[in-house]
Design an enzyme around this catalytic site. Structure first.
Site, PDB file in Angstrom:
ATOM      1  N   HIS A 119      42.388  37.563  36.425  1.00 55.12           N
ATOM      2  CA  HIS A 119      40.921  37.512  36.464  1.00 55.12           C
ATOM      3  C   HIS A 119      40.385  38.920  36.306  1.00 55.12           C
ATOM      4  CE1 HIS A 119      42.683  37.606  40.496  1.00 55.12           C
ATOM      5  NE2 HIS A 119      41.660  38.356  40.878  1.00 55.12           N
ATOM      6  N   VAL A 120      39.302  39.038  35.564  1.00 52.02           N
ATOM      7  CA  VAL A 120      38.716  40.349  35.270  1.00 52.02           C
ATOM      8  C   VAL A 120      37.418  40.492  36.064  1.00 52.02           C
ATOM      9  CG1 VAL A 120      37.854  41.892  33.472  1.00 52.02           C
ATOM     10  CG2 VAL A 120      39.639  40.196  32.920  1.00 52.02           C
TER      11      VAL A 120
END
Ligand SMILES: [Zn+2]
Length: 167
Positions: A119-120
């Site tokens: 996840h960014v």
């Protein structure tokens, strides 16, 4: 240096029996709101962090269950990072931020709270952050604050081609 992704508090106590990011990625648009998902396309989706380090702290999450960016297929990789840029520019404008932090923790040793699903983080920043953060620390668990942020961010992403909330 203040690194907002150094310690992650994304979902509270972990349920090890299922991957929450895979579950959110499979959501129909009518469930976006309860899970704070603001947008989804073929390869990735955008969800608010329930324990934000600043108002408007979102995560861009690939639908594929991979732990590392380089584990993604080429088209999914490109789509993920294109969406990161598209969201960052819209989010920055929507919350009138002076800048944004964009970051990924790859692996538990790097601080990932849910290491198995990439996840960014995108975290808006303001010049007055040093005064802003203690305020946010008090409101981070207020559901109505999250819901109003969700509405604001969803509206900011309304022009992107893909799935949008239906409620
Ligand atoms: Zn997953």
């Amino acid at each position: 240096m203040w690194a907002p992704w150094r310690m992650e508090y994304i979902l509270g106590p972990k349920d090890k029996s299922r991957c929450i990011f895979c579950a959110y990625g499979g959501d129909a648009p009518e469930h976006f709101r309860e899970n704070l998902v603001t947008f989804a396309n073929e390869h990735a989706y955008v969800v608010l962090n329930r324990y934000p380090f600043a108002a408007g702290h979102v995560m861009v999450v690939p639908r594929a269950h991979v732990s590392e960016p380089w584990g993604l297929a080429s088209d999914a990789h490109d789509a993920l990072f294109r969406l990161v840029s598209e969201v960052a520019v819209r989010l920055k404008a929507a919350v009138n931020a002076g800048g944004v932090n964009v970051g990924i923790n790859v692996g538990e040793a790097a601080g990932a709270g849910i290491a198995e699903h990439l996840h960014v983080h995108i975290v808006p920043r303001w010049p007055s952050d040093t005064n802003f953060m203690p305020v946010i620390a008090d409101v981070r668990v207020m559901p109505q604050m999250l819901d109003s942020t969700w509405k604001h961010v969803s509206a900011a992403l309304a022009d992107l081609p893909g799935e949008h909330p239906t409620v």
